[in-house]
Write a protein that holds these residues in place. Structure first.
Motif, PDB file in Angstrom:
ATOM      1  N   ALA A 153      39.019  51.961  39.161  1.00 14.09           N
ATOM      2  CA  ALA A 153      37.931  52.846  39.574  1.00 14.09           C
ATOM      3  C   ALA A 153      37.049  53.221  38.385  1.00 14.09           C
ATOM      4  O   ALA A 153      36.672  54.372  38.197  1.00 14.09           O
ATOM      5  CB  ALA A 153      38.491  54.113  40.248  1.00 14.09           C
ATOM      6  N   GLU A 154      36.731  52.225  37.560  1.00 16.97           N
ATOM      7  CA  GLU A 154      35.893  52.477  36.396  1.00 16.97           C
ATOM      8  C   GLU A 154      34.794  51.422  36.318  1.00 16.97           C
ATOM      9  O   GLU A 154      34.879  50.371  36.950  1.00 16.97           O
ATOM     10  CB  GLU A 154      36.730  52.454  35.119  1.00 16.97           C
ATOM     11  CG  GLU A 154      37.388  51.123  34.845  1.00 16.97           C
ATOM     12  CD  GLU A 154      38.285  51.143  33.624  1.00 16.97           C
ATOM     13  OE1 GLU A 154      38.500  50.071  33.035  1.00 16.97           O
ATOM     14  OE2 GLU A 154      38.757  52.231  33.259  1.00 16.97           O
ATOM     15  N   LEU A 155      33.775  51.732  35.537  1.00 19.21           N
ATOM     16  CA  LEU A 155      32.689  50.786  35.352  1.00 19.21           C
ATOM     17  C   LEU A 155      33.170  49.582  34.557  1.00 19.21           C
ATOM     18  O   LEU A 155      33.791  49.741  33.508  1.00 19.21           O
ATOM     19  CB  LEU A 155      31.521  51.457  34.634  1.00 19.21           C
ATOM     20  CG  LEU A 155      30.816  52.585  35.397  1.00 19.21           C
ATOM     21  CD1 LEU A 155      29.807  53.280  34.504  1.00 19.21           C
ATOM     22  CD2 LEU A 155      30.124  52.031  36.649  1.00 19.21           C
ATOM     23  N   THR A 156      32.879  48.389  35.042  1.00 15.87           N
ATOM     24  CA  THR A 156      33.358  47.154  34.419  1.00 15.87           C
ATOM     25  C   THR A 156      32.271  46.098  34.469  1.00 15.87           C
ATOM     26  O   THR A 156      31.582  45.964  35.486  1.00 15.87           O
ATOM     27  CB  THR A 156      34.607  46.624  35.153  1.00 15.87           C
ATOM     28  OG1 THR A 156      35.607  47.637  35.183  1.00 15.87           O
ATOM     29  CG2 THR A 156      35.162  45.390  34.454  1.00 15.87           C
ATOM     30  N   PHE A 157      32.119  45.362  33.385  1.00 18.67           N
ATOM     31  CA  PHE A 157      31.213  44.217  33.395  1.00 18.67           C
ATOM     32  C   PHE A 157      31.876  43.070  34.146  1.00 18.67           C
ATOM     33  O   PHE A 157      33.010  42.692  33.848  1.00 18.67           O
ATOM     34  CB  PHE A 157      30.881  43.780  31.976  1.00 18.67           C
ATOM     35  CG  PHE A 157      30.158  42.459  31.902  1.00 18.67           C
ATOM     36  CD1 PHE A 157      28.884  42.319  32.423  1.00 18.67           C
ATOM     37  CD2 PHE A 157      30.777  41.346  31.329  1.00 18.67           C
ATOM     38  CE1 PHE A 157      28.222  41.101  32.370  1.00 18.67           C
ATOM     39  CE2 PHE A 157      30.119  40.129  31.256  1.00 18.67           C
ATOM     40  CZ  PHE A 157      28.837  40.004  31.780  1.00 18.67           C
ATOM     41  N   ILE A 158      31.164  42.517  35.110  1.00 17.49           N
ATOM     42  CA  ILE A 158      31.678  41.397  35.894  1.00 17.49           C
ATOM     43  C   ILE A 158      30.739  40.213  35.703  1.00 17.49           C
ATOM     44  O   ILE A 158      29.594  40.233  36.161  1.00 17.49           O
ATOM     45  CB  ILE A 158      31.788  41.763  37.377  1.00 17.49           C
ATOM     46  CG1 ILE A 158      32.768  42.918  37.563  1.00 17.49           C
ATOM     47  CG2 ILE A 158      32.227  40.553  38.201  1.00 17.49           C
ATOM     48  CD1 ILE A 158      32.847  43.453  38.975  1.00 17.49           C
ATOM     49  N   GLY A 159      31.216  39.210  35.011  1.00 22.31           N
ATOM     50  CA  GLY A 159      30.394  38.048  34.733  1.00 22.31           C
ATOM     51  C   GLY A 159      30.872  37.347  33.482  1.00 22.31           C
ATOM     52  O   GLY A 159      31.977  37.600  32.986  1.00 22.31           O
TER      53      GLY A 159
END
Length: 216
Positions: free
Chosen positions: A41-47
Motif C-alpha cells: 500500500a505504498e507508492l511504487t515505480f512500475i516499469g
C-alpha cells in the motif's frame, strides 16, 4: 510491443492499431511489481528504469523574459509561483519515487494521480481536480527492428504552471524549448495551456513520422 511493418498497407490502419495497442497495454506487464505495491500500500515505480538518475529542467518565461535552471533538488517554490510568468518543469526519468512523491505533496495532488505518474502500464487518462488538470498518455519514441518504443508521459497543468514527466531523455520537445528560449512563435505570448497544446501536437506529429518510417 512489436509491430510487423508488412501488416500495414495503409497509414490510417497503423495509427488506429497503434492507438488501440497503446491504450490497451497487457495487464500482465510488471505483475510482480504491481502485486508487491498493492500488498505494501505504498507508492511504487512500475516499469523499466531507463535512466540512471532523474533529471529536471525549469523554464520560466513571459513575453519579455526567459530563465532556465537545471537539476534542482528543492521544489518548494512550486507553492508560491508568481502569476507574472509561466513555469514549465520537466522531468526526465520517473523511477525515483521520493521525488515524484514530493511533487505530489507540494501541489497537494490526489495520491492516485501520483500512482498514475509512476505506473508506466497505466492507460491514457484525463482527470480534472481542484486547481489542476492531470493528463497521462503514451508516445512512440522511435522504431528499431520493427519494434515501437513506447514512452509513458504525464502532465499536470495549473493556472500558470505545467509539469511534465518523461521516462527517458529522448525528446519530442526540443523545438519547443528553442521557441521559448528565442521567443519564436506564440508560446511566450500566450498562457501555459498553449504550451501543453504544443507539446501534445509534437507527440502526435511523432506518430505520423513513425508511420512514414514503417511504410518506407
Amino acid at each position: 510491443m512489436k509491430v510487423n511493418p508488412k501488416e500495414f498497407a495503409r497509414p490510417d490502419k497503423l495509427l488506429l492499431k497503434g492507438i488501440h495497442s497503446l491504450s490497451s497495454l497487457s495487464r500482465n506487464l510488471y505483475t510482480d511489481q504491481k502485486t508487491e505495491a498493492k500488498a505494501k500500500a505504498e507508492l511504487t515505480f512500475i516499469g523499466k528504469k531507463k535512466l540512471e538518475k532523474v533529471l529536471n529542467q525549469l523554464y520560466e518565461y513571459n513575453l519579455e523574459s526567459y530563465n532556465h535552471k537545471e537539476n534542482m533538488t528543492d521544489f518548494s517554490y512550486l507553492k508560491s509561483l508568481g502569476s507574472e510568468k509561466n513555469h514549465w518543469l520537466n522531468f526526465h526519468g520517473i523511477h525515483e519515487v521520493p521525488i515524484i512523491e514530493k511533487i505530489g505533496e507540494i501541489l497537494q495532488l490526489d495520491r492516485l494521480m501520483v500512482r498514475y505518474i509512476l505506473d508506466t502500464t497505466q492507460r491514457s487518462k484525463v482527470e480534472l481536480d481542484e486547481g489542476y488538470l492531470f493528463l497521462s498518455i503514451k508516445s512512440i519514441l522511435k522504431v528499431e527492428a520493427g519494434e515501437l518504443n513506447v514512452e509513458h508521459l504525464s502532465f499536470i497543468l495549473g493556472p500558470n504552471f505545467l509539469i511534465s514527466f518523461q521516462e527517458e531523455k529522448a525528446d519530442h520537445f526540443q523545438a519547443i524549448r528553442y521557441k521559448i528560449q528565442e521567443g519564436v512563435g506564440f508560446i511566450r505570448k500566450r498562457t501555459i495551456d498553449y504550451l501543453l497544446m504544443q507539446m501534445l501536437d509534437a507527440i502526435l506529429d511523432n506518430y505520423f513520422e513513425t508511420i512514414d518510417i514503417i511504410n518506407q
